[in-house]
Design an enzyme around this catalytic site. Structure first.
Site, PDB file in Angstrom:
ATOM      1  N   LEU A 211       0.826  -1.219   0.000  1.00  0.00           N
ATOM      2  CA  LEU A 211       0.000   0.000   0.000  1.00  0.00           C
ATOM      3  C   LEU A 211       0.852   1.258   0.000  1.00  0.00           C
ATOM      4  O   LEU A 211       1.915   1.295   0.624  1.00  0.00           O
ATOM      5  CB  LEU A 211      -0.869   0.024   1.261  1.00  0.00           C
ATOM      6  CG  LEU A 211      -1.884  -1.104   1.423  1.00  0.00           C
ATOM      7  CD1 LEU A 211      -2.512  -1.029   2.813  1.00  0.00           C
ATOM      8  CD2 LEU A 211      -2.955  -0.995   0.335  1.00  0.00           C
TER       9      LEU A 211
ATOM     10  N   ASP B 133       2.420  -6.425   2.219  1.00  0.00           N
ATOM     11  CA  ASP B 133       3.002  -5.568   3.267  1.00  0.00           C
ATOM     12  C   ASP B 133       3.482  -6.350   4.496  1.00  0.00           C
ATOM     13  O   ASP B 133       3.807  -5.744   5.521  1.00  0.00           O
ATOM     14  CB  ASP B 133       1.963  -4.531   3.714  1.00  0.00           C
ATOM     15  CG  ASP B 133       1.839  -3.377   2.722  1.00  0.00           C
ATOM     16  OD1 ASP B 133       2.886  -2.795   2.372  1.00  0.00           O
ATOM     17  OD2 ASP B 133       0.712  -3.059   2.315  1.00  0.00           O
TER      18      ASP B 133
ATOM     19  N   ASP C 178       3.436  -3.633  12.497  1.00  0.00           N
ATOM     20  CA  ASP C 178       2.042  -3.194  12.504  1.00  0.00           C
ATOM     21  C   ASP C 178       1.075  -4.242  13.023  1.00  0.00           C
ATOM     22  O   ASP C 178      -0.079  -3.934  13.292  1.00  0.00           O
ATOM     23  CB  ASP C 178       1.627  -2.769  11.083  1.00  0.00           C
ATOM     24  CG  ASP C 178       2.362  -1.516  10.658  1.00  0.00           C
ATOM     25  OD1 ASP C 178       2.556  -0.629  11.517  1.00  0.00           O
ATOM     26  OD2 ASP C 178       2.769  -1.432   9.493  1.00  0.00           O
TER      27      ASP C 178
ATOM     28  N   ARG D   5      -4.495  -5.784   5.048  1.00  0.00           N
ATOM     29  CA  ARG D   5      -3.388  -6.226   5.897  1.00  0.00           C
ATOM     30  C   ARG D   5      -3.839  -7.157   7.034  1.00  0.00           C
ATOM     31  O   ARG D   5      -3.010  -7.623   7.805  1.00  0.00           O
ATOM     32  CB  ARG D   5      -2.637  -5.006   6.457  1.00  0.00           C
ATOM     33  CG  ARG D   5      -1.968  -4.183   5.358  1.00  0.00           C
ATOM     34  CD  ARG D   5      -0.858  -3.323   5.893  1.00  0.00           C
ATOM     35  NE  ARG D   5       0.154  -4.124   6.558  1.00  0.00           N
ATOM     36  CZ  ARG D   5       1.136  -3.635   7.292  1.00  0.00           C
ATOM     37  NH1 ARG D   5       1.246  -2.331   7.434  1.00  0.00           N
ATOM     38  NH2 ARG D   5       2.024  -4.424   7.876  1.00  0.00           N
TER      39      ARG D   5
ATOM     40  N   HIS E 114       1.555   6.700  10.126  1.00  0.00           N
ATOM     41  CA  HIS E 114       1.455   6.220  11.507  1.00  0.00           C
ATOM     42  C   HIS E 114       2.111   7.212  12.464  1.00  0.00           C
ATOM     43  O   HIS E 114       2.968   7.998  12.052  1.00  0.00           O
ATOM     44  CB  HIS E 114       2.224   4.894  11.662  1.00  0.00           C
ATOM     45  CG  HIS E 114       1.616   3.727  10.962  1.00  0.00           C
ATOM     46  ND1 HIS E 114       2.328   2.936  10.100  1.00  0.00           N
ATOM     47  CD2 HIS E 114       0.368   3.197  11.029  1.00  0.00           C
ATOM     48  CE1 HIS E 114       1.544   1.970   9.650  1.00  0.00           C
ATOM     49  NE2 HIS E 114       0.360   2.100  10.191  1.00  0.00           N
TER      50      HIS E 114
ATOM     51  N   CYS F 147       9.436  -0.277  11.471  1.00  0.00           N
ATOM     52  CA  CYS F 147       8.323  -1.184  11.125  1.00  0.00           C
ATOM     53  C   CYS F 147       8.789  -2.551  10.671  1.00  0.00           C
ATOM     54  O   CYS F 147       7.975  -3.453  10.511  1.00  0.00           O
ATOM     55  CB  CYS F 147       7.411  -0.547  10.098  1.00  0.00           C
ATOM     56  SG  CYS F 147       8.247  -0.041   8.643  1.00  0.00           S
TER      57      CYS F 147
HETATM   58  N1  LIG Z   1       4.843   0.909  10.928  1.00  0.00           N
HETATM   59  C1  LIG Z   1       5.039   1.314   9.691  1.00  0.00           C
HETATM   60  O1  LIG Z   1       5.570   2.380   9.446  1.00  0.00           O
HETATM   61  N2  LIG Z   1       4.590   0.524   8.714  1.00  0.00           N
HETATM   62  C2  LIG Z   1       4.715   0.794   7.342  1.00  0.00           C
HETATM   63  C3  LIG Z   1       3.617   0.152   6.575  1.00  0.00           C
HETATM   64  C4  LIG Z   1       3.701   0.432   5.128  1.00  0.00           C
HETATM   65  C5  LIG Z   1       2.644  -0.261   4.301  1.00  0.00           C
HETATM   66  N3  LIG Z   1       2.893  -0.036   2.905  1.00  0.00           N
HETATM   67  C6  LIG Z   1       1.261   0.210   4.655  1.00  0.00           C
HETATM   68  O2  LIG Z   1       0.783   1.160   4.050  1.00  0.00           O
HETATM   69  O3  LIG Z   1       0.634  -0.361   5.520  1.00  0.00           O
END
Ligand SMILES: NC(=O)NCCC[C@H](N)C(=O)O
Length: 258
Positions: free
Chosen positions: A19, A62, A68, A87, A163, A248
């Site tokens: 994403l 992801d 996350d 997700r 986030h 992350c």
């Molecule tokens: N904790 C984070 O910074 N996570 C990054 C998540 C990126 C992923 N492409 C998303 O949009 O969920």
């Protein structure tokens, strides 16, 4: 002696479909991403972290952003329920991994949504970003899960980035760092240091003064070195194209009983 284990999850072959919300989509080089991930994992190991690999989730683009999917407080793993429906399938493997490590497991339930990237712990204070991925019910459920264990939950508005931890993280002494244009309310934090780059807001505490940072924030690395910290720099360019940052790509577990 506190445990130093870190959950990690190998990138999906479908990583390039991850994403993007606040960025224009850029082509991701999956081969390079795999190399960068290996180097990131090696940096954790070099600084004393035992890495625990969660079973891969190849159908979830992801899934490498394992932070996350779960929030740890003491021995309790709170399994997230992402604000991004695509997700949600990522949590199954993570739940198994934390259960195998002996954690107590709790869950965010509908209508709550929460991404682990919205949770910043500083001692027993847990800042929870209320933004695109985490709703008010999610914040309330973090309160219900962790306040009886001694935590204090502080909700923080997040509107400019994906986030809370895309905007701010904390140095080893608890000072919160962030790039002012991306932080909604710096005044909510008792000690705040502004840094010159957006990616400079992201540090993973490795050991003592050692902080893991992205290569895309060289001025912040200089600033932190000048303050007595020891930046350990990794290139995560392919993950940054998907709004990922150093935090992350792992979940550190420091208070397991086992
Ligand atoms: N904790 C984070 O910074 N996570 C990054 C998540 C990126 C992923 N492409 C998303 O949009 O969920």
């Amino acid at each position: 002696m506190p445990s130093k284990k870190a959950l990690i999850r190998r990138p999906s072959p479908r990583l390039a479909e991850g994403l993007v919300t606040h960025l224009e989509r850029e082509k991701v080089d999956v081969g390079l991403a795999e190399e960068q991930w290996e180097a990131y994992v090696e940096a954790l190991r070099t600084h004393g972290w035992e890495t625990v690999e969660v079973d891969p989730a190849d159908d979830c683009p992801d899934s490498v952003f394992v932070e996350d999917t779960v929030v740890m407080y003491r021995n309790v793993a709170l399994i997230a329920r992402s604000g991004a429906e695509s997700r949600r399938a990522e949590t199954a493997g993570v739940e198994e991994a934390v259960a195998r490590l002996g954690c107590s497991v709790n869950w965010i339930w509908e209508p709550g949504t929460l991404d682990g990237g919205d949770v910043l712990k500083i001692g027993d204070t847990i800042y929870v970003g209320r933004g695109g991925r985490t709703n008010a019910a999610g914040v309330q459920q973090v309160r219900e899960a962790f306040e009886p264990l001694g935590a204090r939950v502080v909700p923080v508005p997040v509107s400019k980035v994906l986030h809370l931890k895309s905007a701010v993280t904390a140095l080893p002494d608890g000072t919160v760092i962030g790039h002012i244009p991306k932080v909604d309310r710096p005044s909510l934090f008792p000690r705040f240091l502004s840094v010159p780059e957006e990616a400079g807001a992201h540090v993973v505490l490795l050991d003592g003064p050692k902080v893991l940072m992205a290569a895309s924030a060289p001025k912040t690395a200089d600033l932190l070195a000048d303050l007595g910290y020891e930046p350990v720099v990794v290139d995560i360019s392919e993950f940054e194209k998907l709004e990922g940052c150093v935090t992350c790509l792992s979940v550190r577990l420091r208070e397991l009983y086992a």
